[in-house]
Each structure stands twice: as structure tokens, then as C-alpha cells.
Motif scaffolding. Sequence first.
Motif, PDB file in Angstrom:
ATOM      1  N   THR A   6     -52.495 -84.699 -32.245  1.00  0.00           N
ATOM      2  CA  THR A   6     -53.249 -85.846 -32.747  1.00  0.00           C
ATOM      3  C   THR A   6     -53.553 -86.830 -31.619  1.00  0.00           C
ATOM      4  O   THR A   6     -52.984 -86.746 -30.526  1.00  0.00           O
ATOM      5  CB  THR A   6     -52.445 -86.564 -33.844  1.00  0.00           C
ATOM      6  OG1 THR A   6     -51.252 -87.114 -33.260  1.00  0.00           O
ATOM      7  CG2 THR A   6     -52.070 -85.595 -34.950  1.00  0.00           C
ATOM      8  N   ASP A   7     -54.447 -87.777 -31.906  1.00  0.00           N
ATOM      9  CA  ASP A   7     -54.774 -88.798 -30.905  1.00  0.00           C
ATOM     10  C   ASP A   7     -53.540 -89.597 -30.506  1.00  0.00           C
ATOM     11  O   ASP A   7     -53.371 -89.971 -29.338  1.00  0.00           O
ATOM     12  CB  ASP A   7     -55.850 -89.743 -31.461  1.00  0.00           C
ATOM     13  CG  ASP A   7     -57.209 -89.074 -31.568  1.00  0.00           C
ATOM     14  OD1 ASP A   7     -57.422 -88.046 -30.887  1.00  0.00           O
ATOM     15  OD2 ASP A   7     -58.057 -89.576 -32.333  1.00  0.00           O
ATOM     16  N   SER A   8     -52.676 -89.855 -31.477  1.00  0.00           N
ATOM     17  CA  SER A   8     -51.473 -90.645 -31.178  1.00  0.00           C
ATOM     18  C   SER A   8     -50.475 -89.869 -30.339  1.00  0.00           C
ATOM     19  O   SER A   8     -49.563 -90.466 -29.752  1.00  0.00           O
ATOM     20  CB  SER A   8     -50.806 -91.093 -32.476  1.00  0.00           C
ATOM     21  OG  SER A   8     -50.451 -89.981 -33.275  1.00  0.00           O
TER      22      SER A   8
ATOM     23  N   LYS B 292     -51.441 -87.855 -27.755  1.00  0.00           N
ATOM     24  CA  LYS B 292     -51.983 -87.591 -26.423  1.00  0.00           C
ATOM     25  C   LYS B 292     -51.232 -88.353 -25.329  1.00  0.00           C
ATOM     26  O   LYS B 292     -51.144 -87.899 -24.200  1.00  0.00           O
ATOM     27  CB  LYS B 292     -53.476 -87.937 -26.393  1.00  0.00           C
ATOM     28  CG  LYS B 292     -54.329 -86.977 -27.219  1.00  0.00           C
ATOM     29  CD  LYS B 292     -55.801 -87.340 -27.173  1.00  0.00           C
ATOM     30  CE  LYS B 292     -56.633 -86.369 -27.998  1.00  0.00           C
ATOM     31  NZ  LYS B 292     -58.092 -86.714 -27.997  1.00  0.00           N
TER      32      LYS B 292
END
Length: 442
Positions: A343-345, A347
Motif C-alpha cells: 500500500t501507499d502507507s 512504501k
Amino acid sequence: MNSQRSPPTYPQLLTFALFGKDVEYRAAIGNWILGTNLFNTNPILAVNNSFKIINTPHFFEEDSVHPDQDIIDLMARSYPGPNLFILAVDSENSQEENVVAQISKLQEIFGQQVTEHVFIILPDIESLQSLLHLKQIFNIHLAVANENLASECKTWCFGRHSFLYDYKNYSERVVRRRRTALMKITVNSLSDGPPLPHYERAGLDAMTPSTPQYGLSASAGDTFQNHACNGANEVTDTMINIILLGLTGTGKSASANTILTAGYPKIDPEQLFRSEASSMPITKQCEAKIIQKPFKRQVRLVDTPDFFNEEVKNCQAQVEACKRFCQQGPCVVLLVLQLGRITDSEKEIIQKLENKLGWRIRDSTTVLLTHGEDLKGSLEKYINACGALKNIVAMCNNRYHLFNNSSKDSKQVTELIKKIPNFKKKKKSLMSLVFDALQLED
């Protein structure tokens, strides 16, 4: 503070030697730094999650019965040297000649350079103003007593090396022998008797850790110890901590259970970490189980909640609990990520966790990917094709492993063990809230 500075490579306690002529004022300073009232009983040593403070009740007494022993004990307890020498100067002893005399005694015993690590805490602003010129003369730091002393001490220590004794007046061999003796007393005290206190009282030689003792449980066929929430105080020479970190739903608890069942295939299901598929956090607090199989040494396996999930109450308390586990011995991290779902969180998950925990986890982290049953083809090719995952793995010195948590094949666990950095190297355990991380020689 420089935000670009890397966090420390390991979570460490700051060690302070506390001096001062007035017992009550010295106790007040110790209490302010620790945020407790431990010094009301005038202990020799007191600790919390950030500081170890060594009290010196007889240091400036001219009629001290054993002055050399007092000095050697201080050096042994703070070996190889404290971060700060805190001089608590009360109003009755704040005249310049008295303060200079105390500084001079420290220099006489520990060398002229000791003043670079001396932090003088004065009772009021008037005393500070009248003694401010001593800062230039002795290269010391002065401050007024206040409830923010802990933060001030941390700030002043940031980026500084601890003081190292030069042993011109006292033999290092004697100091190390005394330190070894104190450690043996502690280890013996850990092996019997009721739960240990969290400080050392004046007149006692036993140094004891501050973490509370929790109840143990074990199934009939499988022997391991179970601890919840804040920590466990077992200390052995070979104990290593394995901390599973990651976001909700990645499979931290399931992976911990895979490790457990590899060594204990007949384990009572009640002894497993709670694990179920859910978008909401199931693990709400740090939980640890002490095992030996299949590691062939004592291991504390720690499952953690998602430190970034708003549904986890008292999140900061759980972060502190995790840090305490890491302070109790050599620590390695398994960063759990779900295969096919970065997820983006996630990265920048490494940086976020380092900021949260306050230490550089990447040096001791192995990326543990779950849902291995979904992999088609080569794992290496999969990682290289996923830029975000490739970056995370690179930060961890390209250490990674794949789990199929639905499989009972214990080989995936033994292969993981081979990839854990420095796992086979047996280190002395850190008696986290009492001793430094330095190994002792005979």
C-alpha cells in the motif's frame, strides 16, 4: 535537532551519575528526570525506559567510610562511562566556592576532560545567573531545576559520545572485576525468590531490572513462556528477541504462529497468538512468548499491533513496550508485508517505523512476505518487478523470505533462521534497564 541525522543503531538507555550534597534535592532531581518518586527512598540505582541513574550518596562526604570503594562501584555500574555527570547543587551549596570545589573533585578523580560531560542543575534563576561564567571556565552545562529535565538531558546528550574513564587513578581490571561481581549477584537474584524490585536500595549490591514480572503459562506437551503487554524480565546469556512489525492484515500473528508450530507442532491452540482475517486490528497489544525450538537457543518472539492504526488504543504505550523488548537483549526485526499488496502507507514503512521506535531497525531487519501460496514464478523476479517492494528490501540489505502460513512445513522457518542477521553469533544479553550493552571479559 538535525532532522537529517540517522537514528541510533540500537535503542539504548542514557546512563547518568547523580551527585549532590543535599539528599532531598538530589532525590528531587532524580525523580524529575525519571518521572517517578523512586529517589524518595534514596536508591543506589534507579531506571526507567530511557535512563539509568546511579546515585552517589556519599561522594562528597569527607568522612565517607569507603571513598575508594564508592568510586570503584560508580565506575563499575556505569562502565565504560556515563553519558552525563549530573551535579545537583542545592541553594545551601550554590556559592561559587562550593560549586568549584565539587567540580574540582570530579576533575581530580576522573580527569580534566570530565567537565565536558558535567551538567550542573541549580535551584533557581538567581543561582544560574551568578554562576553562568563557570560555563566558559570549565566547559560545563548549567540549567535550573524544572520538570523538563528529562527532555533537556536527552537533547544535551544527542550526538555526544559517553564519557570514557581513563583509569589513571583506578585499575580498569579492578573496575571490570567489580562489575562482573555485581552482574553475578544480579543473575543469582533473578534465579530465585519473589518478583524483583525495580530499583536498587542503598546498602544493597544487587542490581535489578525495572520491568514488571508477568505470569507464566505452558501447555502440557510444549514448554514455553507466555508474556503479555509490557515485557518480561527473564535474562539469559543467549536470549535473542525477534520482533514482528507491520500493518494490520499483513499476517504478523499468523507468521508468529508459523514459527511457534515449527518448533511445537502439538501446541495447544490456546497458546497461539490470536490470528484471524480482518480489516480491523486483532492484535491490540504487544505479546511475547519465550521458546527454544526450532532455534536451539532461547528466543523471545514478540507479536505487535499496527502502530499506525487509529483503532489501537494507547498506541504510544505499545511502542514503548516494543522498545523495552528490544532493550532486553539482541534484537532482530521481521517486517511483515503481504505478497501482492504494497500500500501507499507501506512504501516508506521503514522510515516510519524508525521514527516511531527511535532506532535504525533496517540494520537488523529481514522482510518477511506472506501469502507465499499466491506466488507464481520466481520470488526474486517478483521483487525486482515491484519498485516499492524492491526499495524496502534494499533498505534491509536485501534480506527477505517468504512464508506460506497455511503450510505446516517447518523447513520455511529453518530457512528463515539462516537469513536472520548475526543470529548464530551468541552475544551476551543486555540487562536492559540495568547494564550497558558491552560484553564483559574475565
